[in-house]
Design a protein around this motif. Structure first.
Motif, PDB file in Angstrom:
ATOM      1  N   ILE A 154      85.126 -13.932 -45.239  1.00 34.62           N
ATOM      2  CA  ILE A 154      83.710 -14.096 -44.892  1.00 34.62           C
ATOM      3  C   ILE A 154      83.476 -15.449 -44.226  1.00 34.62           C
ATOM      4  O   ILE A 154      82.767 -15.562 -43.216  1.00 34.62           O
ATOM      5  N   ARG A 155      84.106 -16.497 -44.796  1.00 34.25           N
ATOM      6  CA  ARG A 155      83.952 -17.852 -44.234  1.00 34.25           C
ATOM      7  C   ARG A 155      84.505 -17.896 -42.807  1.00 34.25           C
ATOM      8  O   ARG A 155      83.895 -18.503 -41.918  1.00 34.25           O
ATOM      9  N   ALA A 156      85.638 -17.245 -42.574  1.00 32.02           N
ATOM     10  CA  ALA A 156      86.241 -17.239 -41.236  1.00 32.02           C
ATOM     11  C   ALA A 156      85.317 -16.574 -40.225  1.00 32.02           C
ATOM     12  O   ALA A 156      85.157 -17.044 -39.084  1.00 32.02           O
ATOM     13  N   ASP A 157      84.652 -15.478 -40.639  1.00 30.00           N
ATOM     14  CA  ASP A 157      83.714 -14.792 -39.747  1.00 30.00           C
ATOM     15  C   ASP A 157      82.526 -15.687 -39.407  1.00 30.00           C
ATOM     16  O   ASP A 157      82.066 -15.739 -38.257  1.00 30.00           O
ATOM     17  N   ILE A 158      82.022 -16.398 -40.417  1.00 27.22           N
ATOM     18  CA  ILE A 158      80.867 -17.278 -40.195  1.00 27.22           C
ATOM     19  C   ILE A 158      81.235 -18.407 -39.233  1.00 27.22           C
ATOM     20  O   ILE A 158      80.477 -18.732 -38.307  1.00 27.22           O
ATOM     21  N   MET A 159      82.408 -18.995 -39.436  1.00 27.10           N
ATOM     22  CA  MET A 159      82.845 -20.082 -38.564  1.00 27.10           C
ATOM     23  C   MET A 159      83.021 -19.590 -37.126  1.00 27.10           C
ATOM     24  O   MET A 159      82.666 -20.280 -36.163  1.00 27.10           O
ATOM     25  N   ARG A 160      83.541 -18.362 -36.970  1.00 26.29           N
ATOM     26  CA  ARG A 160      83.739 -17.811 -35.632  1.00 26.29           C
ATOM     27  C   ARG A 160      82.387 -17.578 -34.940  1.00 26.29           C
ATOM     28  O   ARG A 160      82.217 -17.872 -33.754  1.00 26.29           O
ATOM     29  N   LEU A 161      81.401 -17.077 -35.689  1.00 30.66           N
ATOM     30  CA  LEU A 161      80.071 -16.866 -35.125  1.00 30.66           C
ATOM     31  C   LEU A 161      79.411 -18.185 -34.744  1.00 30.66           C
ATOM     32  O   LEU A 161      78.736 -18.286 -33.712  1.00 30.66           O
ATOM     33  N   GLU A 162      79.597 -19.215 -35.591  1.00 30.69           N
ATOM     34  CA  GLU A 162      79.028 -20.521 -35.279  1.00 30.69           C
ATOM     35  C   GLU A 162      79.618 -21.086 -33.987  1.00 30.69           C
ATOM     36  O   GLU A 162      78.908 -21.661 -33.155  1.00 30.69           O
ATOM     37  N   THR A 163      80.924 -20.898 -33.809  1.00 29.04           N
ATOM     38  CA  THR A 163      81.587 -21.375 -32.589  1.00 29.04           C
ATOM     39  C   THR A 163      81.029 -20.659 -31.359  1.00 29.04           C
ATOM     40  O   THR A 163      80.736 -21.278 -30.331  1.00 29.04           O
ATOM     41  N   GLN A 164      80.836 -19.311 -31.486  1.00 29.77           N
ATOM     42  CA  GLN A 164      80.290 -18.545 -30.365  1.00 29.77           C
ATOM     43  C   GLN A 164      78.863 -18.975 -30.047  1.00 29.77           C
ATOM     44  O   GLN A 164      78.477 -19.114 -28.889  1.00 29.77           O
ATOM     45  N   THR A 165      78.064 -19.213 -31.100  1.00 26.70           N
ATOM     46  CA  THR A 165      76.666 -19.617 -30.906  1.00 26.70           C
ATOM     47  C   THR A 165      76.589 -20.977 -30.226  1.00 26.70           C
ATOM     48  O   THR A 165      75.774 -21.208 -29.323  1.00 26.70           O
ATOM     49  N   GLU A 166      77.465 -21.913 -30.665  1.00 31.78           N
ATOM     50  CA  GLU A 166      77.481 -23.253 -30.069  1.00 31.78           C
ATOM     51  C   GLU A 166      77.810 -23.180 -28.579  1.00 31.78           C
ATOM     52  O   GLU A 166      77.201 -23.860 -27.753  1.00 31.78           O
ATOM     53  N   GLY A 167      78.734 -22.308 -28.228  1.00 22.83           N
ATOM     54  CA  GLY A 167      79.090 -22.139 -26.817  1.00 22.83           C
ATOM     55  C   GLY A 167      77.930 -21.607 -26.006  1.00 22.83           C
ATOM     56  O   GLY A 167      77.670 -22.061 -24.885  1.00 22.83           O
ATOM     57  N   LEU A 168      77.179 -20.666 -26.564  1.00 24.82           N
ATOM     58  CA  LEU A 168      76.026 -20.117 -25.854  1.00 24.82           C
ATOM     59  C   LEU A 168      74.939 -21.166 -25.665  1.00 24.82           C
ATOM     60  O   LEU A 168      74.302 -21.252 -24.607  1.00 24.82           O
ATOM     61  N   LEU A 169      74.725 -22.003 -26.702  1.00 22.71           N
ATOM     62  CA  LEU A 169      73.718 -23.059 -26.592  1.00 22.71           C
ATOM     63  C   LEU A 169      74.082 -24.060 -25.493  1.00 22.71           C
ATOM     64  O   LEU A 169      73.226 -24.508 -24.719  1.00 22.71           O
TER      65      LEU A 169
END
Length: 572
Positions: free
Chosen positions: A551-566
């Motif tokens: 679960i933690r790995a999925d959250i970290m991956r989503l955060e990385t994707q969101t940061e890139g979009l921002l």
């Protein structure tokens, strides 16, 4: 062309109706004209013989005349009018009068079919709009001769047209017919243990559907029996509430050479048209969850006055769902002989468990199980039906269980036996393939515990509903007792426990209740027995929770994707 292409070709006649007819009314023209064109095509080879014989029957009694003309037609119906579709379109100026003359030339059993379509109204409307000749010409160009379109294919075409009509009028296609693979599975299970009987030379059996729709179930049953034994005969009976579906079913029976009079019109609950008949096989797909308020007065009167001598002696379900009324009606058609009867019915999940101990639904299940009539239940894949995606089940009920099945119920979980369709039809997105049908049938026939199949004693579905009381207490917290020293119950603290019939109630109470509530006691005068079949529980498979690391790995991956979009938005 396959049947869908044929149906689409016929439905294309609706292009002529556009503007003069609402889309929802196309079927009022297309369905009866399809039936009429089919009857015309079937009668064509013997038309001349009937016309030659007709004048000689003028002085015969009606019954004798009908028998003679049926012999000439080679079927159980005829038409003595000189008109057919070819001659109708040869006289465009008198097409309405000639069409009515043609329809009146049919024998009564065939003419009644057109009457239930109320087609005479459409003749008037089409003629007034100058469409009648053009529409008839289109149908005259459609080849529905039996050599081109087999009876089975014609049944498929009817059903596809009904589906199109239902879609165009926002009605429910599933009210009219059941997917063929579901019917085939029901028939497989009905005939499974009778293959030796059904392959005997000249065997004659009867089958009945109390909600027969357009006759799909009866047709598939006949088709399968002929696969087993081409010399066998299946005498089909049915009743249908919807006049159009009834008319199509009756037309199908006529065309196949069956007794069309075996198909009845009316509500099976309030107007049972075959009250004393018993059958070898009974099958149906009644409407799911339909209330029976309109029939309440008749059904309650039969239940109260006749009890088990009538159809509904086992109990009455809640008014909002008449499914178990259909089941009782069907069991009333069982033969009380050594041959007995086998019955298959499609239900949603509600009849399995709705209703607490003592309720109408529970009492019906109790009646069925205590008489050892429930043989098995098959859970079907979802999204099989045109009008619903919910879970559905086939119940197999019989009063002649095989010896090894006596006292037992087989549950077969077939929810995974399906394949996605390339194109959905309404809510129908899945299909059971031929191979999967064979596998399900084999699993049912093997009658062994396994991944998809479990066998239980009848009593496993029964339970006692215990009333657990706790005493009233006075201001000092002491139990309040009656004159005999028994504690008085505090209704606000009352609770209930369902204990399986196969388990000792006192032992259960001492183990599960008393350690947690030491002052609790049972009021045995309120104990009720109930029956339910919690199908899902028996096949539940525990799915372990995902680990925190995943679960933690999925959250970290989503955060990385969101940061890139921002960053992309900011840079833009």
């Amino acid at each position: 062309m396959d049947f869908k292409q044929y149906a689409a070709h016929i439905w294309a006649v609706a292009d002529l109706l556009r503007g003069d007819y609402k889309q929802a009314d196309y079927g009022k023209v297309i369905l009866p004209l399809t039936v009429l064109r089919r009857l015309d095509s079937v009668l064509a080879p013997t038309k001349a013989a009937v016309l030659a014989e007709y004048p000689r029957t003028a002085n015969l009694p009606p019954e004798m005349a009908e028998m003679v003309l049926n012999q000439k037609s080679g079927l159980s119906f005829y038409n003595h009018s000189p008109f057919d579709f070819e001659r109708l379109i040869s006289d465009p100026n008198n097409v309405a009068a000639n069409l009515r003359h043609y329809i009146n030339g049919f024998s009564q059993n065939a003419r009644e079919i057109l009457e239930h379509f109320e087609f005479d109204h459409q003749i008037t409307k089409l003629d007034s709009a100058n469409l009648l000749f053009m529409v008839l010409k289109k149908f005259q160009e459609i080849d529905l001769h039996p050599k081109t379109v087999s009876p089975l294919a014609m049944g498929y075409i009817f059903e596809e047209l009904i589906r199109k009509f239902a879609e165009s009028s926002n009605e429910t296609a599933g009210e009219h017919f059941t997917p063929r693979e579901v019917i085939r599975l029901m028939v497989n299970l009905l005939f499974l243990q009778d293959r030796d009987i059904l392959t005997k030379k000249g065997i004659v059996k009867t089958i009945y559907d109390p909600a027969c729709g357009t006759g799909g179930m009866l047709s598939v049953a006949e088709e399968y029996l002929h696969e087993l034994n081409d010399e066998a005969r299946l005498e089909a009976f049915g009743q249908e509430l919807n006049p159009e579906s009834y008319a199509i079913c009756k037309a199908d029976m006529l065309i196949k050479g069956h007794r069309a009079d075996n198909i009845k019109l009316g509500n099976s609950f309030t107007q049972d048209q075959l009250p004393d008949a018993k059958f070898d096989y009974v099958l149906s797909n009644p409407p799911f969850g339909v209330e029976w308020k309109k029939a309440e007065k008749v059904i309650k009167a039969e239940h109260e006055k006749l009890g088990h001598a009538g159809r509904f002696g086992a109990g009455l379900p809640r008014i909002s769902d008449g499914s178990l009324l259909f089941l009782q009606h069907m069991t009333s058609k069982m033969k009380n002989t050594a041959e007995g009867t086998r019955l298959a019915i499609v239900f949603n999940g509600s009849p399995l468990f709705s209703g607490a101990a003592g309720s109408g639904e529970s009492e019906i299940r109790r009646w069925l199980l205590e008489r050892d009539m429930l043989e098995g239940i098959v859970a079907l894949p979802d999204q099989l039906f045109y009008n619903t995606g919910i879970a559905t089940y086939i119940w197999i009920v019989t009063n002649r269980k095989a010896l090894e099945r006596k006292g037992k119920v087989q549950l077969l979980n077939a929810v995974s036996f399906s394949q996605k369709m390339t194109r959905s039809l309404g809510n129908k997105r899945n299909i059971i393939t031929e191979g999967q049908l064979a596998e399900i049938t084999q699993l049912y026939g093997e009658f062994q515990d396994g991944e998809h199949c479990k066998v239980f004693p009848n009593e496993a579905f029964g339970y006692r509903r215990l009333t657990v009381e706790r005493p009233q207490r006075d201001d000092k917290g002491r139990p309040v007792t009656d004159k005999k020293g028994n504690p008085k119950a505090d209704g606000s603290l009352r609770d209930f426990e369902n204990v399986p019939l196969l388990e000792d109630a006192d032992a259960y109470f001492k183990r599960e209740v008393f350690p947690h509530v030491p002052d609790a006691f049972l009021d045995e005068t309120k104990t009720k027995e109930g029956y339910e079949i919690n199908f899902t529980r028996y096949f539940y498979e525990y799915q372990p929770l995902r680990s925190l690391q995943d679960i933690r790995a999925d959250i970290m991956r989503l955060e990385t994707q969101t940061e890139g979009l921002l960053n992309q938005v900011i840079e833009a």
